[in-house]
Write a protein that holds these residues in place. Structure first.
Motif, PDB file in Angstrom:
ATOM      1  N   SER A  26     115.942   3.114  85.921  1.00 46.19           N
ATOM      2  CA  SER A  26     115.530   3.533  84.585  1.00 46.19           C
ATOM      3  C   SER A  26     115.784   5.021  84.429  1.00 46.19           C
ATOM      4  CB  SER A  26     114.059   3.213  84.319  1.00 46.19           C
ATOM      5  OG  SER A  26     113.226   4.041  85.090  1.00 46.19           O
ATOM      6  N   ASP A  28     115.543   8.325  81.035  1.00 45.15           N
ATOM      7  CA  ASP A  28     115.226   8.700  79.655  1.00 45.15           C
ATOM      8  C   ASP A  28     116.512   9.059  78.934  1.00 45.15           C
ATOM      9  OD1 ASP A  28     112.463   8.339  79.806  1.00 45.15           O
ATOM     10  OD2 ASP A  28     112.174  10.338  80.654  1.00 45.15           O
ATOM     11  N   GLN A  37     114.179   8.053  74.753  1.00 43.73           N
ATOM     12  CA  GLN A  37     113.796   6.649  74.846  1.00 43.73           C
ATOM     13  C   GLN A  37     114.020   6.179  76.272  1.00 43.73           C
ATOM     14  OE1 GLN A  37     112.437   5.117  72.302  1.00 43.73           O
ATOM     15  NE2 GLN A  37     112.279   3.063  73.152  1.00 43.73           N
ATOM     16  N   ILE A  39     115.051   3.789  79.099  1.00 41.90           N
ATOM     17  CA  ILE A  39     116.009   2.700  79.225  1.00 41.90           C
ATOM     18  C   ILE A  39     115.875   2.113  80.626  1.00 41.90           C
ATOM     19  CG2 ILE A  39     118.463   2.063  79.209  1.00 41.90           C
ATOM     20  CD1 ILE A  39     117.535   2.922  76.452  1.00 41.90           C
ATOM     21  N   TYR A  40     115.850   0.785  80.703  1.00 44.44           N
ATOM     22  CA  TYR A  40     115.739   0.075  81.972  1.00 44.44           C
ATOM     23  C   TYR A  40     116.957  -0.823  82.148  1.00 44.44           C
ATOM     24  CZ  TYR A  40     110.949   1.639  81.981  1.00 44.44           C
ATOM     25  OH  TYR A  40     109.836   2.436  81.976  1.00 44.44           O
ATOM     26  N   THR A  57     114.609  -1.576  76.532  1.00 42.04           N
ATOM     27  CA  THR A  57     113.815  -0.401  76.203  1.00 42.04           C
ATOM     28  C   THR A  57     112.491  -0.867  75.605  1.00 42.04           C
ATOM     29  OG1 THR A  57     113.791   1.721  75.038  1.00 42.04           O
ATOM     30  CG2 THR A  57     114.888  -0.079  73.919  1.00 42.04           C
ATOM     31  N   HIS A  94     109.914  -5.538  74.090  1.00 40.85           N
ATOM     32  CA  HIS A  94     111.086  -4.816  74.574  1.00 40.85           C
ATOM     33  C   HIS A  94     112.286  -5.220  73.732  1.00 40.85           C
ATOM     34  CE1 HIS A  94     109.857  -3.203  78.615  1.00 40.85           C
ATOM     35  NE2 HIS A  94     108.817  -3.972  78.312  1.00 40.85           N
ATOM     36  N   GLY A 117     119.083   2.328  72.512  1.00 39.31           N
ATOM     37  CA  GLY A 117     118.167   3.472  72.552  1.00 39.31           C
ATOM     38  C   GLY A 117     117.790   3.956  71.168  1.00 39.31           C
ATOM     39  N   GLY A 120     115.814   1.132  69.434  1.00 41.32           N
ATOM     40  CA  GLY A 120     114.507   1.043  70.085  1.00 41.32           C
ATOM     41  C   GLY A 120     113.581   2.155  69.659  1.00 41.32           C
ATOM     42  N   ASP A 121     114.114   3.364  69.545  1.00 43.81           N
ATOM     43  CA  ASP A 121     113.301   4.502  69.099  1.00 43.81           C
ATOM     44  C   ASP A 121     112.823   4.292  67.665  1.00 43.81           C
ATOM     45  OD1 ASP A 121     112.228   7.252  69.405  1.00 43.81           O
ATOM     46  OD2 ASP A 121     113.760   7.749  67.902  1.00 43.81           O
TER      47      ASP A 121
END
Length: 134
Positions: A26, A28, A37, A39-40, A57, A94, A117, A120-121
């Motif tokens: 993961s 940022d 954001q 991230i994985y 995310t 997620h 990202g 997701g944000d």
């Protein structure tokens, strides 16, 4: 990008990794206006042994979310889908995307990470504000 180690090497050259486990990393993702954001990236395997990269995310707690709206969101998306995963024992939304390694180039990986990202944000801000736009 044929395997998780190639993904780890490429992403590790672009971002400082927060988690660096055998099949999970993961970091940022920096975004405009000083935002970031999480991230994985994780490796998944299907029943036939085919391996996939999951990019995800976190968006916000699932409590209070309307499952029908989540499904409608998934239907309308061309990249990414909403899923629920446990975060410290609580259900959490997620935004995810699964990609088979054989179709994943370094450029495509960076593009999907950026797209998830940013989206997701935006979703995280809507959920945090308690807005009804979601």
């Amino acid at each position: 990008m044929r395997h998780f180690e190639a993904v780890r090497s490429h992403i590790g050259s672009l971002h400082e990794l927060r988690h660096n486990d055998p099949y999970l990393i993961s970091f940022d993702l920096p975004l405009p206006r000083g935002r970031h954001q999480g991230i994985y990236l994780a490796e998944l395997e299907d029943e036939s042994g085919r391996r996939f990269l999951r990019i995800s995310t976190p968006i916000g707690p699932f409590a209070g979310a309307d499952a029908r709206r989540c499904l409608r969101f998934n239907w309308e998306q061309r990249v990414g889908f909403l899923a629920v995963a446990d975060l410290d024992g609580s259900p959490f939304l997620h935004l995810c995307e699964n990609r088979p390694y054989e179709l994943l180039s370094a450029e495509e990986l960076v593009r999907v990470i950026q797209e998830l990202g940013i989206l997701g944000d935006q979703l995280e801000q809507v959920v945090a504000d308690g807005g009804d736009d979601f």
